[in-house]
Design an enzyme around this catalytic site. Structure first.
Site, PDB file in Angstrom:
ATOM      1  N   GLU A 196     -17.243  52.862  15.150  1.00 48.40           N
ATOM      2  CA  GLU A 196     -18.865  51.670  15.940  1.00 48.40           C
ATOM      3  C   GLU A 196     -18.905  51.747  16.984  1.00 48.40           C
ATOM      4  OE1 GLU A 196     -19.394  47.610  14.420  1.00 48.40           O
ATOM      5  OE2 GLU A 196     -17.446  47.980  13.288  1.00 48.40           O
ATOM      6  N   ARG A 222     -17.001  55.075  -4.187  1.00 49.31           N
ATOM      7  CA  ARG A 222     -17.226  53.803  -3.941  1.00 49.31           C
ATOM      8  C   ARG A 222     -18.197  53.585  -6.050  1.00 49.31           C
ATOM      9  NH1 ARG A 222     -18.089  52.427   2.396  1.00 49.31           N
ATOM     10  NH2 ARG A 222     -16.981  53.557   2.896  1.00 49.31           N
TER      11      ARG A 222
HETATM   12  P1  TTP Z   1     -14.851  50.532   8.469  1.00 52.81           P
HETATM   13  O1  TTP Z   1     -16.621  50.986   9.033  1.00 52.81           O
HETATM   14  O2  TTP Z   1     -15.641  48.975   7.557  1.00 52.81           O
HETATM   15  O3  TTP Z   1     -15.592  51.195   6.763  1.00 52.81           O
HETATM   16  P2  TTP Z   1     -15.946  52.983   6.920  1.00 52.81           P
HETATM   17  O4  TTP Z   1     -16.772  53.461   7.845  1.00 52.81           O
HETATM   18  O5  TTP Z   1     -14.603  52.929   6.137  1.00 52.81           O
HETATM   19  O6  TTP Z   1     -17.883  52.418   5.452  1.00 52.81           O
HETATM   20  P3  TTP Z   1     -18.383  52.556   5.457  1.00 52.81           P
HETATM   21  O7  TTP Z   1     -19.517  52.840   5.172  1.00 52.81           O
HETATM   22  O8  TTP Z   1     -18.676  50.440   4.972  1.00 52.81           O
HETATM   23  O9  TTP Z   1     -18.868  51.818   7.308  1.00 52.81           O
HETATM   24  O10 TTP Z   1     -13.768  50.922   9.181  1.00 52.81           O
HETATM   25  C1  TTP Z   1     -13.860  52.412   9.481  1.00 52.81           C
HETATM   26  C2  TTP Z   1     -12.408  53.025   9.156  1.00 52.81           C
HETATM   27  O11 TTP Z   1     -11.603  51.953  10.089  1.00 52.81           O
HETATM   28  C3  TTP Z   1     -12.622  53.100   7.693  1.00 52.81           C
HETATM   29  O12 TTP Z   1     -12.736  54.107   6.908  1.00 52.81           O
HETATM   30  C4  TTP Z   1     -11.103  52.854   8.054  1.00 52.81           C
HETATM   31  C5  TTP Z   1     -10.477  51.962   9.125  1.00 52.81           C
HETATM   32  N1  TTP Z   1      -9.961  50.691   8.076  1.00 52.81           N
HETATM   33  C6  TTP Z   1      -9.248  50.582   8.339  1.00 52.81           C
HETATM   34  O13 TTP Z   1      -7.786  51.351   8.461  1.00 52.81           O
HETATM   35  N2  TTP Z   1      -8.403  48.920   8.000  1.00 52.81           N
HETATM   36  C7  TTP Z   1      -9.234  48.156   7.434  1.00 52.81           C
HETATM   37  O14 TTP Z   1      -9.305  47.348   6.851  1.00 52.81           O
HETATM   38  C8  TTP Z   1     -10.480  48.559   7.229  1.00 52.81           C
HETATM   39  C9  TTP Z   1     -11.755  47.630   6.437  1.00 52.81           C
HETATM   40  C10 TTP Z   1     -11.266  49.703   7.484  1.00 52.81           C
END
Ligand code: TTP
Ligand code: MG
Length: 602
Positions: free
Chosen positions: A116, A60
């Site tokens: 989450e 990032r």
């Molecule tokens: P997020 O929690 O949005 O992203 P993240 O955990 O990777 O990053 P952050 O530190 O910002 O929380 O999404 C969780 C997972 O979902 C991510 O690791 C990959 C997957 N994902 C997809 O498959 N498609 C998508 O469009 C997004 C946003 C995430």
């Protein structure tokens, strides 16, 4: 305008609840880094098709963003190490383990998508407050803003205690599973979720109720609010309501012209950070299914190969879930050359629970059992397709749609001892998303979809289901249609696999999986001396001799003699193993054994 506690009249007004929202940092990337620590020091992107769905924080720094095209990502970071993330198995397993750790606090935990969780710790906080010198409680992590009023309801202290619990939870997740996380702490789900990313990665933020309105006014788009979907956004934009601040200023009467009265009131409440939706404990999904989509398949043997691979994969999920399936559904998507469109059709049949066996607490299926399942699948397929004519399929799906009461039936003690391990499926996600995820607020399904129960099978599904509408859900945030096209965010019917994932299926061995989801490390000790009580409970209650399917808390609540007898039974299963498929065998348990007391009622 800031709203003090005294301004509230609704269920939120006393700020009585204590809600934590936990989001795993760069989830898929962390799973890969935990599996292969060498990836930690390099910029890492997780690739699905031609998209980088997420990246580690190292990447990032170069400007890699979620859902960037691979080609664009490589332009900004030519050294980007790409790992294929199309097989979701490890992500799902990690997600279930995190959920299991959070359940140790014995508070309602609601899973939202894969990375989450909401936790309602209100009761736990109340318990702790009884034994704490509350004036000493400090805030753990950041505050969105320092308290600006002295709220008479005591929410500031409660939220400080909540922040300590959040910190313990995050520490435990890190110690047990090596994942860093972010947390948001608030008196409702909306604020807890929205404040969570304020200090990411690996940190936490608390927002006090009086800052709800001012914080919400910083959000650029109404779509940032989790329960506002694309249709509502469109309707609001048509009224020139674009930002959350616009929504705060909009008059209720204007909103009532375009939405129902309830909806208008809800929108106004959301705009100032009010939300009284409860944290709903996540349970088992109603069905566990997989689908594989492809360009075209027109040969029966190829269809059989696809189903064989899907079945292998599905059996792994069922084993992780622990319940015995009693109904199987086959779904096909047919390409209609004349209409240039596709439509789905399904058939389902009951299956005999005796296909599954229990061995040391784990669900197993013999080769013969798998063959039986394949026979049922292909019989259902033959009923869906007229093989005397050419056919063209673009998707095949399999789902176990009903499950038996565990092992010996409703009255069995073993039912009460089972862990609840949730397996990610779309039904589960739908349940999870309905109040708090930002779902696409439209439904879509092929109009000609149909589910037909296979009445000709010996074991007949008793109540044929009507065709169901399938919600298209884009998890969290307000996803544009392009974002929705991201492979793993679009959940339709059940979890989709792509053909690449299926190639790996043959490597999967049903019996080779570690199903242990029990937290192991000792509890984190924080400066709040007794915030770990419930964690200690969780570990003291553990029973080393129990099979993995046993809920250790329930086990520990049994009288000592019962515990001993059960342990002896597990040690020597040949004399006392419960045959899940034939409850009557339990009647044959020796006199004066515990089984005598748990014979199912007739
Ligand atoms: P997020 O929690 O949005 O992203 P993240 O955990 O990777 O990053 P952050 O530190 O910002 O929380 O999404 C969780 C997972 O979902 C991510 O690791 C990959 C997957 N994902 C997809 O498959 N498609 C998508 O469009 C997004 C946003 C995430
Ligand atoms: Mg995340």
């Amino acid at each position: 305008m800031e709203s003090g506690c005294s301004h509230y009249n609704d269920a939120d007004s006393e700020h009585s609840r204590c809600i934590i929202h936990i989001d795993v940092d760069c989830f898929y990337a962390q799973v890969e880094m935990v599996r292969n620590p060498e990836l930690r020091s390099v910029p890492l992107g997780i690739q699905q098709k031609n998209i980088v769905v997420t990246s580690n924080y190292e990447a990032r720094k170069y400007g890699i963003q979620k859902c960037m095209l691979v080609t664009d990502a490589l332009k900004v970071c030519p050294n980007l190490k790409l790992v294929n993330g199309e097989d979701l198995h490890n992500y799902r397993t990690a997600s279930n383990k995190i959920f299991a750790v959070l359940q140790c606090w014995k508070c309602p935990v609601e899973k939202l998508g894969m990375d989450e969780n909401y936790i309602d710790v209100t009761n736990l906080v109340q318990e702790k407050m009884k034994s704490l010198n509350v004036s000493n409680v400090t805030l753990s992590g950041h505050a969105y803003s320092e308290p600006s009023i002295d709220c008479p309801c005591g929410c500031h202290t409660r939220l400080r205690v909540t922040s300590q619990i959040a910190s313990e939870m995050r520490k435990k997740i890190f110690e047990d599973l090596s994942f860093t996380t972010c947390a948001g702490i608030a008196h409702n789900k909306l604020l807890a979720k929205l404040i969570c990313p304020q200090n990411k990665p690996n940190d936490q933020t608390t927002i006090f109720p009086e800052h709800g309105t001012s914080f919400m006014s910083t959000l650029d788009s109404v779509r940032s609010i989790p329960s506002i979907g694309s249709k509502t956004t469109e309707a609001l934009i048509s009224q020139n309501i674009v930002t959350v601040s616009d929504l705060q200023e909009a008059s209720l009467d204007v909103l009532k012209k375009h939405f129902s009265s309830d909806m208008a009131v809800r929108l106004k409440g959301l705009s100032v950070g009010e939300d009284n939706t409860p944290v709903k404990q996540t349970g088992k999904p109603q069905s566990i299914g997989l689908e594989d989509s492809f360009k075209i398949v027109s040969v029966r043997s190829e269809v059989e190969d696809k189903f064989t691979a899907l079945l292998q994969r599905l059996l792994v999920l069922v084993r992780e879930d622990g319940r015995i399936p009693v109904s199987l559904r086959v779904t096909l998507r047919k390409k209609d050359a004349k209409r240039l469109s596709s439509h789905r059709e399904s058939r389902q049949s009951q299956i005999s629970p005796s296909i599954f066996a229990l061995s040391n607490g784990a669900l197993t299926v013999t080769d013969a059992g798998q063959q039986k399942l394949m026979n049922i699948i292909m019989r259902l397929f033959n009923k869906l397709i007229d093989l005397s004519k050419p056919f063209h399929l673009t998707l095949v799906g399999l789902a176990f749609t009903k499950f038996q009461e565990r092992m010996t039936g409703r009255g069995s003690i073993v039912n009460y001892l089972m862990n609840d391990i949730s397996v990610q499926s779309v039904l589960n996600l739908q349940n999870e998303c309905d109040t708090s995820a930002s779902s696409m607020d439209y439904s879509a399904v092929s109009p000609s979809s149909s589910t037909t129960t296979d009445l000709s099978d010996a074991e007949v599904e008793p109540s044929p289901k009507k065709p169901k509408k399938v919600n298209w859900i884009a998890k969290r945030r307000c996803l544009s249609k392009e974002e929705v096209a991201s492979p793993s965010k679009l959940k339709v019917g059940e979890l989709r696999l792509n053909s690449k994932e299926l190639e790996k299926v043959s490597e999967l061995r049903l019996n080779s999986r570690d199903r242990s989801l029990t937290p192991r490390a000792s509890p984190a000790k924080d400066n709040l001396s007794d915030t770990s009580d419930s964690m200690r409970d969780c570990e003291e209650r553990s029973c080393d001799d129990c099979p993995s399917y046993v809920d250790k808390e329930v086990f520990s609540a049994l009288p000592d003699n019962m515990q001993k007898e059960l342990k002896a039974m597990w040690k020597n299963p040949s004399t006392s193993e419960v045959q899940r498929s034939s409850p009557r065998t339990t009647n044959k348990a020796k006199p004066n054994t515990i089984m005598k007391y748990f014979v199912p009622h007739k």
